[in-house]
Design a protein around this motif. Sequence first.
Motif, PDB file in Angstrom:
ATOM      1  N   ALA A 234      41.590  -8.954  17.232  1.00  0.00           N
ATOM      2  CA  ALA A 234      42.391  -9.929  18.002  1.00  0.00           C
ATOM      3  C   ALA A 234      43.858  -9.504  18.054  1.00  0.00           C
ATOM      4  O   ALA A 234      44.499  -9.570  19.115  1.00  0.00           O
ATOM      5  CB  ALA A 234      42.258 -11.321  17.388  1.00  0.00           C
ATOM      6  N   ASP A 235      44.398  -9.035  16.922  1.00  0.00           N
ATOM      7  CA  ASP A 235      45.796  -8.597  16.886  1.00  0.00           C
ATOM      8  C   ASP A 235      46.009  -7.339  17.716  1.00  0.00           C
ATOM      9  O   ASP A 235      47.025  -7.183  18.391  1.00  0.00           O
ATOM     10  CB  ASP A 235      46.239  -8.318  15.441  1.00  0.00           C
ATOM     11  N   GLU A 237      44.278  -6.440  20.293  1.00  0.00           N
ATOM     12  CA  GLU A 237      44.171  -6.811  21.701  1.00  0.00           C
ATOM     13  C   GLU A 237      45.505  -7.402  22.199  1.00  0.00           C
ATOM     14  O   GLU A 237      45.965  -7.102  23.304  1.00  0.00           O
ATOM     15  CB  GLU A 237      43.039  -7.829  21.885  1.00  0.00           C
ATOM     16  N   LYS A 238      46.106  -8.209  21.354  1.00  0.00           N
ATOM     17  CA  LYS A 238      47.404  -8.807  21.713  1.00  0.00           C
ATOM     18  C   LYS A 238      48.447  -7.706  21.949  1.00  0.00           C
ATOM     19  O   LYS A 238      49.207  -7.730  22.916  1.00  0.00           O
ATOM     20  CB  LYS A 238      47.855  -9.752  20.587  1.00  0.00           C
ATOM     21  N   GLU A 239      48.460  -6.716  21.058  1.00  0.00           N
ATOM     22  CA  GLU A 239      49.423  -5.608  21.178  1.00  0.00           C
ATOM     23  C   GLU A 239      49.150  -4.793  22.446  1.00  0.00           C
ATOM     24  O   GLU A 239      50.081  -4.352  23.128  1.00  0.00           O
ATOM     25  CB  GLU A 239      49.346  -4.726  19.928  1.00  0.00           C
ATOM     26  N   MET A 240      47.884  -4.589  22.761  1.00  0.00           N
ATOM     27  CA  MET A 240      47.534  -3.850  23.977  1.00  0.00           C
ATOM     28  C   MET A 240      48.036  -4.595  25.214  1.00  0.00           C
ATOM     29  O   MET A 240      48.586  -3.998  26.151  1.00  0.00           O
ATOM     30  CB  MET A 240      46.017  -3.613  24.045  1.00  0.00           C
ATOM     31  N   HIS A 241      47.885  -5.928  25.215  1.00  0.00           N
ATOM     32  CA  HIS A 241      48.396  -6.726  26.350  1.00  0.00           C
ATOM     33  C   HIS A 241      49.917  -6.637  26.446  1.00  0.00           C
ATOM     34  O   HIS A 241      50.467  -6.530  27.548  1.00  0.00           O
ATOM     35  CB  HIS A 241      47.932  -8.174  26.237  1.00  0.00           C
ATOM     36  N   ASN A 242      50.597  -6.663  25.302  1.00  0.00           N
ATOM     37  CA  ASN A 242      52.072  -6.512  25.301  1.00  0.00           C
ATOM     38  C   ASN A 242      52.479  -5.203  25.970  1.00  0.00           C
ATOM     39  O   ASN A 242      53.376  -5.173  26.812  1.00  0.00           O
ATOM     40  CB  ASN A 242      52.630  -6.498  23.865  1.00  0.00           C
ATOM     41  N   LYS A 282      27.200   1.865  30.526  1.00  0.00           N
ATOM     42  CA  LYS A 282      26.905   0.925  29.436  1.00  0.00           C
ATOM     43  C   LYS A 282      27.689  -0.356  29.664  1.00  0.00           C
ATOM     44  O   LYS A 282      28.729  -0.342  30.313  1.00  0.00           O
ATOM     45  CB  LYS A 282      27.341   1.516  28.087  1.00  0.00           C
ATOM     46  N   LYS A 283      27.221  -1.452  29.094  1.00  0.00           N
ATOM     47  CA  LYS A 283      27.933  -2.721  29.193  1.00  0.00           C
ATOM     48  C   LYS A 283      28.847  -2.901  27.970  1.00  0.00           C
ATOM     49  O   LYS A 283      28.510  -2.475  26.868  1.00  0.00           O
ATOM     50  CB  LYS A 283      26.939  -3.887  29.242  1.00  0.00           C
ATOM     51  N   LEU A 284      29.988  -3.548  28.202  1.00  0.00           N
ATOM     52  CA  LEU A 284      30.864  -3.907  27.090  1.00  0.00           C
ATOM     53  C   LEU A 284      30.335  -5.181  26.441  1.00  0.00           C
ATOM     54  O   LEU A 284      29.907  -6.110  27.134  1.00  0.00           O
ATOM     55  CB  LEU A 284      32.296  -4.149  27.594  1.00  0.00           C
ATOM     56  N   ASP A 285      30.367  -5.217  25.130  1.00  0.00           N
ATOM     57  CA  ASP A 285      29.972  -6.410  24.391  1.00  0.00           C
ATOM     58  C   ASP A 285      31.152  -6.765  23.498  1.00  0.00           C
ATOM     59  O   ASP A 285      31.538  -5.962  22.641  1.00  0.00           O
ATOM     60  CB  ASP A 285      28.715  -6.094  23.571  1.00  0.00           C
ATOM     61  N   ASN A 286      31.734  -7.932  23.718  1.00  0.00           N
ATOM     62  CA  ASN A 286      32.951  -8.304  22.985  1.00  0.00           C
ATOM     63  C   ASN A 286      34.032  -7.227  23.181  1.00  0.00           C
ATOM     64  O   ASN A 286      34.732  -6.843  22.265  1.00  0.00           O
ATOM     65  CB  ASN A 286      32.635  -8.505  21.495  1.00  0.00           C
ATOM     66  N   LYS A 287      34.096  -6.716  24.440  1.00  0.00           N
ATOM     67  CA  LYS A 287      35.083  -5.706  24.858  1.00  0.00           C
ATOM     68  C   LYS A 287      34.876  -4.343  24.207  1.00  0.00           C
ATOM     69  O   LYS A 287      35.733  -3.476  24.279  1.00  0.00           O
ATOM     70  CB  LYS A 287      36.528  -6.199  24.607  1.00  0.00           C
ATOM     71  N   ARG A 288      33.722  -4.152  23.578  1.00  0.00           N
ATOM     72  CA  ARG A 288      33.445  -2.894  22.885  1.00  0.00           C
ATOM     73  C   ARG A 288      32.187  -2.232  23.426  1.00  0.00           C
ATOM     74  O   ARG A 288      31.272  -2.894  23.899  1.00  0.00           O
ATOM     75  CB  ARG A 288      33.259  -3.151  21.392  1.00  0.00           C
TER      76      ARG A 288
END
Length: 311
Positions: A234-235, A237-242, A282-288
């Motif tokens: 979660a952290d 992902e937040k940094e990636m969005h920043n 492939k499909k992403l599952d929980n963004k992975r």
Amino acid sequence: MSNKELVFGHQNPDTDAITAAMAFSYFQNQLGYETEAVALGEPNDETKYALDHFGMKAPRVVKTVANEVDKVMLVDHNEPQQSVSDLDKVTVTHLVDHHRIANFNTAQPLWITARPYGCVSTIITELFQEKHINIPANLAGMMLSAIISDTLLLKSPTTTDHDREAVKYLAKIAGVEDYEKYGIDMLKAGTNIAKKTDNEIVDGDAKTFELGGTKLRIGQVNTVDLDDVFSRQADLEKEMHNLMDQNGYETFVLMVTNILNSDTDLFVVGDHTDTVEKAFGKKLDNKRMNLPGVVSRKKQVVPPLTDAFEG
């Protein structure tokens, strides 16, 4: 200004970017040029381990180059967005690289060696051999470290016979008896995830690519346990969005690579996730997305993404 030239690798330098600058600068100085190796960032933990082990100092970090010199030599990169910010204000006289050539053009002819090897330090090893110039033991140790780093101990699909030969040759000069043991210790030194900030994990080894008009940031972090990274998902992902907001990346892809078994989990944030799924089927599952046997950004991640975004 003097005739001095600066030699440097890409932004977010890894062990090869820093070592190749040191090695190519030394090589050119033996040929009568006046050069200094510099870096576009601080060495990472893995590179520091190698520098300490072989008793060498990191090159000084520069933000710009045109304030110091008129001419530069590039190693381990050619795409301007991966280089120094004022590259357009200087003349590139030499380039040694092992990546695709993209968006790179010059006003003047230049000396260029680009070979599809696993590591630039391998190319430079051969340049030393061609000119019969001896490589100092500590520099050979750094070059050995760079090849181990770039090829993940000769396991990456980018590895060539040239890299395998160079590792043996350099280990002998550097006095490293068991290069596999040294290599695992060095790679592990670079994977201390608990010590890394969120930013260092997602952006510490990241490059920007323009694919089909889309701006992608592709990062890679090495670990010996994927959970060490994804317990912080979660952290991160937040940094990636920043970083996406600050720099206009539309998609951020982080390769989380387990160096012990050569597997990668792709962690994908932002737009165009469907295109990323298409690229790897492939499909992403929980963004992975798990990609067994994938360790190379250059050979296994950028090409399928390029096909998907530009096809």
